[in-house]
Design a protein around this motif. Structure first.
Motif, PDB file in Angstrom:
ATOM      1  N   GLU A 126       0.869  -1.179   0.000  1.00 44.52           N
ATOM      2  CA  GLU A 126       0.000   0.000   0.000  1.00 44.52           C
ATOM      3  C   GLU A 126       0.908   1.230   0.000  1.00 44.52           C
ATOM      4  N   VAL A 127       1.123   1.793  -1.179  1.00 40.61           N
ATOM      5  CA  VAL A 127       2.035   2.931  -1.298  1.00 40.61           C
ATOM      6  C   VAL A 127       1.240   4.239  -1.158  1.00 40.61           C
ATOM      7  N   CYS A 128       1.713   5.107  -0.293  1.00 41.45           N
ATOM      8  CA  CYS A 128       1.034   6.376  -0.015  1.00 41.45           C
ATOM      9  C   CYS A 128       1.964   7.526  -0.408  1.00 41.45           C
ATOM     10  N   PRO A 129       1.967   7.896  -1.692  1.00 42.29           N
ATOM     11  CA  PRO A 129       2.979   8.829  -2.198  1.00 42.29           C
ATOM     12  C   PRO A 129       2.958  10.184  -1.486  1.00 42.29           C
ATOM     13  N   ILE A 130       1.774  10.774  -1.373  1.00 42.34           N
ATOM     14  CA  ILE A 130       1.703  12.122  -0.794  1.00 42.34           C
ATOM     15  C   ILE A 130       2.002  12.079   0.702  1.00 42.34           C
ATOM     16  N   SER A 131       1.519  11.071   1.364  1.00 42.69           N
ATOM     17  CA  SER A 131       1.850  10.902   2.781  1.00 42.69           C
ATOM     18  C   SER A 131       3.364  10.821   2.963  1.00 42.69           C
ATOM     19  N   ASN A 132       4.008   9.985   2.176  1.00 39.28           N
ATOM     20  CA  ASN A 132       5.465   9.832   2.290  1.00 39.28           C
ATOM     21  C   ASN A 132       6.183  11.153   2.081  1.00 39.28           C
ATOM     22  N   GLU A 133       5.671  11.946   1.154  1.00 43.17           N
ATOM     23  CA  GLU A 133       6.332  13.216   0.855  1.00 43.17           C
ATOM     24  C   GLU A 133       6.131  14.206   1.998  1.00 43.17           C
ATOM     25  N   ILE A 134       4.890  14.321   2.469  1.00 43.79           N
ATOM     26  CA  ILE A 134       4.633  15.297   3.538  1.00 43.79           C
ATOM     27  C   ILE A 134       5.305  14.857   4.845  1.00 43.79           C
ATOM     28  N   LEU A 135       5.369  13.566   5.069  1.00 37.74           N
ATOM     29  CA  LEU A 135       6.058  13.083   6.271  1.00 37.74           C
ATOM     30  C   LEU A 135       7.562  12.934   6.027  1.00 37.74           C
ATOM     31  N   ARG A 136       8.048  13.540   4.952  1.00 35.04           N
ATOM     32  CA  ARG A 136       9.464  13.762   4.679  1.00 35.04           C
ATOM     33  C   ARG A 136      10.321  12.523   4.454  1.00 35.04           C
ATOM     34  N   LEU A 137       9.681  11.451   3.967  1.00 29.87           N
ATOM     35  CA  LEU A 137      10.477  10.314   3.539  1.00 29.87           C
ATOM     36  C   LEU A 137      11.046  10.559   2.157  1.00 29.87           C
ATOM     37  N   THR A 138      10.390  11.415   1.400  1.00 29.40           N
ATOM     38  CA  THR A 138      10.896  11.790   0.075  1.00 29.40           C
ATOM     39  C   THR A 138      10.641  13.286  -0.082  1.00 29.40           C
ATOM     40  N   SER A 139      11.567  13.964  -0.731  1.00 30.41           N
ATOM     41  CA  SER A 139      11.428  15.415  -0.815  1.00 30.41           C
ATOM     42  C   SER A 139      10.387  15.815  -1.853  1.00 30.41           C
ATOM     43  N   SER A 140      10.164  14.961  -2.833  1.00 28.78           N
ATOM     44  CA  SER A 140       9.123  15.206  -3.834  1.00 28.78           C
ATOM     45  C   SER A 140       8.905  13.899  -4.581  1.00 28.78           C
ATOM     46  N   MET A 141       7.971  13.872  -5.519  1.00 29.48           N
ATOM     47  CA  MET A 141       7.661  12.597  -6.174  1.00 29.48           C
ATOM     48  C   MET A 141       8.789  12.025  -7.020  1.00 29.48           C
ATOM     49  N   PRO A 142       9.558  12.850  -7.744  1.00 28.13           N
ATOM     50  CA  PRO A 142      10.611  12.240  -8.571  1.00 28.13           C
ATOM     51  C   PRO A 142      11.642  11.446  -7.766  1.00 28.13           C
ATOM     52  N   THR A 143      11.735  11.702  -6.467  1.00 33.29           N
ATOM     53  CA  THR A 143      12.688  10.919  -5.670  1.00 33.29           C
ATOM     54  C   THR A 143      12.006   9.766  -4.917  1.00 33.29           C
ATOM     55  N   HIS A 144      10.721   9.560  -5.158  1.00 35.67           N
ATOM     56  CA  HIS A 144      10.024   8.459  -4.480  1.00 35.67           C
ATOM     57  C   HIS A 144      10.422   7.118  -5.108  1.00 35.67           C
ATOM     58  N   PRO A 145      10.609   6.083  -4.282  1.00 38.24           N
ATOM     59  CA  PRO A 145      11.053   4.791  -4.841  1.00 38.24           C
ATOM     60  C   PRO A 145       9.972   3.975  -5.548  1.00 38.24           C
ATOM     61  N   LEU A 146       8.781   4.528  -5.723  1.00 37.96           N
ATOM     62  CA  LEU A 146       7.699   3.764  -6.353  1.00 37.96           C
ATOM     63  C   LEU A 146       8.104   3.065  -7.662  1.00 37.96           C
ATOM     64  N   PRO A 147       8.813   3.763  -8.587  1.00 40.23           N
ATOM     65  CA  PRO A 147       9.171   3.066  -9.830  1.00 40.23           C
ATOM     66  C   PRO A 147      10.031   1.824  -9.595  1.00 40.23           C
ATOM     67  N   VAL A 148      10.838   1.838  -8.536  1.00 46.51           N
ATOM     68  CA  VAL A 148      11.662   0.659  -8.233  1.00 46.51           C
ATOM     69  C   VAL A 148      10.748  -0.527  -7.920  1.00 46.51           C
TER      70      VAL A 148
END
Lengths: 538, 538
Positions: free
Chosen positions: B427-449
């Protein structure tokens, strides 16, 4: 619970089974195990005392330091890092090879300025009047002039200065206006133009595109200073010496052969590429001799050159470069290590544009019976499926020996598999990636993904003169503090891999590795001894 | 060149062979291919017109918007996103299931406040006098009181207010002091305490630890409003209705059963867990009936509850919860979908602490002949080898059905393999991860991996009331603009997977999927039709 823990242990082992510390994991000596433990303990203690929310650093006056954590933004953390025990230990560690560094950004900016100030031929000018308001946005332009054109001006900053007129560098510095800080203000102005500062990286230029603009401008500023033969030879010497001081025993410097000549002592642009090789080789031998005189020959195995040009040229221009590269390889077979295309992948041309000349280059090598591996930059991007990301496919199809950066490689399962099968190492530049805004800090860097996939990694500094990460200690530091899996012995294996995946020939490599092992054992003993003195690394 | 391009094409296909769009990639209809192309074209155009450095957004007055790019920080970009064609299209897209959302943060904060204002029993107080200086740092405390204790106070902000005394909510709002903005100022103050704003996420609280403090505080503020039965039932209804409006046909809400009772209409804390299920079920049936009346029954398949408690309790407390969960499952077999432990993984207890009770729970289920899958949060962390990262090993060893977040899963090759083999979705939560500072923005999110490794992903909103990403359109949007590989048809496959990997039983799932296909076809036709009108999505 017992059997659960056993299954858990087994699963963790499988999961980490491809890591360099598992693959090469020969039985560690007692001393190595102790040193690894010592370093882990220091890291854990400093995670609180130095990087914890209640630490000295956090309570410091500077706003930017309000958010401290292990692996935080390098430019903000640099001074704090220098004060850690961990850094003191890593700065003594033998690093193996430096496989990814652009020669033009390998020497401390203040040292470059000092070297330049020793040259009466070097002049400086500005396109606008320098004032307290304009100084931050006005770049110095440098040039070596023939003696006949030496300027009689004595100041860059007096009211009479006419923009775009050359002033001798030394005079410009001596007479730099008091209101701009005098000579010290001059130095700061020049160094500011040669480096990226925290408010740029983390404020005004906080995207990959914007920071690349600033980054590129530092090369434009430094180029005329470095590409002046009397400076260049000293610059290369400084690169070797400072690398050795940081425990780097071998390097492969990427040199930009975009312009056909550099400036000679006579102020004319008349020193062709082959002379660059001759000079590089001469400095190399001088440094080797000097190390021998000092009884330190084991610390320096040598250095080679990776021929690079810009990834914005036409195919015709590239063909010229490739022929140039071929003839240089024939004349300097031991010095020329490989070929690469450099520049901002997100905005310049992709490898796919150059397939025809690059394939022809491979054919030509066969005809001539020589071997110049490609060592391509690829995937230095946040893009997913963009041309820069797709460069990875082409780099691999073109049989690249290593991959420069490969930041987006983690997105490509098949390509990582090929890297394992074909033993393609990735030159990972952690601090470069962070400052150029591919990652906001080390904990978000994809390095652990690559390592756990069993892709061989060599840590590299890329452009330390611009970033301030001289040597490899800073990069090893940032990697070490951002992981609980990686330990000192992991770093040791990465250092060995940097030699194993270098362009050294078999005999050179064996020698380099055996010298490394000797130094590694000494280093490990030192770590253990210092700690048992109750006084680790002081 | 021809043969090179063929090899390249083949390599790309292999590399992407595990992606959801390749695996499920049935032959796409002409309409689907066209719709996918239309969306790619709009994305490319808006990458320049909306997100390019020369765009309107970039030239806006607000400093924070100076750095615009596709997939940029959500809280800064939200208004801009709302104005895009792409968002208008995605907001019409059927989303499948919402599999990861904490019920207490699923309803727009202003709506919650409106619901609360309708309840005379609800009171508010502050621990300090509210002034223009203190208001930003002072949280409202709410409570439902029994009628006998209703307060006669009429203002929270007049000089006579004694800190910590209760004021009826409506009165407090009506008479909120002019200097603090009056009733509107009251609303903004409360909403500010219920949500994370950009200057917190990207400024004052810009680390995972700091933003979690703010994040946790929003739940402390909202809890007494939501856990008041007359509000709760309306809250659940709002959750269902707003989800349906965004194209979500089914949800599995994580409900926190940490406290044993919620407050009833009488202002007593006396509504036990089984009543929560009864109320949830009643609202569910009411909404189903209403949808049927509107001829929209195809848009709502239903909703289930994931029983959660906090990952800071003792093993004894956990045993109580697990027994509670077992009896609820026996009474509400179709409503209770699974079990989870929630809270900040980096600072609370790891799963390994709870192995004994959790294993016993599995045994108890066998005894009772029931099945309550674990659906664990795990790896919601930047740590590498930390306890939070290691939660992934335990979640998988405990046979978790899905993984909540799994942000650090990309570091674990063997675990990703197991996820593929055992069909464990993340269950990937992209915006949550970004706002909770696991990723600085979407292009650095590991989802594509994850996607390229063939790990099944369901996109989720996590806590939309706190983040402002109501529904799933925003999360789908952020994912779509940050990749050139992912297209509309990819999102469609992810939506299908959210239903496939839900806790619906076989029959329910088949129905949900067939209803989805009908709506998907209608949606695709709409995209194509709008575009052929030369008027896509307006």
């Amino acid at each position: 619970m017992e059997s659960y823990l056993q299954k858990r242990h087994q699963l963790i082992r499988e999961d980490r089974g491809r890591r360099v510390d598992a693959i090469h994991g020969k039985k560690l000596s007692d001393a190595e195990q102790r040193a690894d433990r010592i370093v882990r303990d220091i890291r854990a203690a400093e995670a609180i005392s130095v990087w914890g929310p209640e630490s000295q650093a956090a309570s410091g006056a500077e706003n930017a330091l309000l958010h401290v954590f292990p692996g935080m933004e390098f430019l903000t953390a640099r001074e704090t890092i220098l004060g850690t025990q961990l850094f003191k230990i890593l700065s003594k560690m033998p690093k193996g090879a430096l496989l990814h560094a652009h020669l033009d950004a390998t020497v401390n900016a203040r040292v470059l300025l000092r070297l330049a100030l020793g040259q009466p031929a070097l002049h400086v000018r500005t396109h606008e009047h320098l004032t307290a308001n304009s100084i931050n946005d006005t770049l110095p332009q440098f040039q070596a002039l023939p003696e006949a054109q030496f300027s009689a001006l004595t100041s860059l900053t007096d009211d009479a200065y006419i923009p775009d007129s050359w002033v001798p560098l030394q005079k410009a510095r001596e007479n730099f206006h008091e209101s701009l800080g005098g000579p010290e203000g001059f130095d700061n102005w020049v160094v500011g133009a040669l480096m990226i500062n925290p408010s740029q990286a983390y404020g005004t230029h906080n995207t990959t595109y914007k920071i690349w603009k600033k980054f590129a401008s530092t090369f434009i500023v430094s180029n005329p200073l470095i590409r002046f033969a009397p400076v260049w030879t000293q610059y290369v010497r400084e690169f070797f010496m400072s690398s050795i001081e940081d425990g780097i025993s071998y390097s492969e410097a990427r040199i930009m052969f975009w312009s056909e000549c550099m400036f000679g002592a006579d102020g004319q642009e008349n020193i062709p590429h082959r002379e660059w090789f001759v000079m590089y080789n001469r400095v190399l031998n001088e440094v080797k001799d000097e190390m021998k005189r000092q009884g330190r020959e084991d610390e320096f195995v040598g250095s080679k050159i990776i021929y690079t040009t810009m990834r914005n040229i036409t195919c015709e221009e590239l063909e010229w470069c490739l022929e140039d590269c071929l003839s240089l390889k024939q004349e300097f077979p031991h010095l020329l290590a490989g070929f690469d295309l450099v520049g901002h992948e997100d905005s310049l041309r992709p490898l796919i544009d150059y397939i025809v000349p690059l394939k022809k280059f491979v054919e030509r090598q066969k005809e001539l019976g020589i071997d110049i591996p490609f060592i391509f930059h690829a995937g230095e991007t946040l893009g997913d499926g963009t041309a820069a990301d797709m460069n990875l496919y082409d780099a691999i199809l073109l049989d690249t020996k290593r991959i420069g950066h490969g930041f987006s490689l983690v997105k490509h399962p098949r390509l990582m598999e090929i890297c394992r099968e074909k033993k393609i190492a990735v030159e990972v530049c952690p601090i470069s990636n962070e400052i150029l805004r591919l990652t906001s800090s080390m904990p978000t860097h994809p390095l652990p993904v690559l390592m756990n996939q069993g892709v061989t990694v060599a840590l590299c500094s890329d452009d330390p003169a611009v970033f301030g990460n001289m040597g490899l200690s800073f990069d090893f530091f940032q990697v070490l503090v951002a992981s609980e899996v990686t330990g000192l012995t992991t770093l040791g294996e990465m250092a060995r891999d940097s030699l194993r995946y270098s362009c050294l020939d078999t005999q050179e490599r064996e020698l380099a590795l055996s010298l490394f092992e000797k130094r590694w054992a000494t280093f490990i003993d030192w770590v253990v001894r210092e700690e048992s003195k109750g006084n680790a690394a002081n």
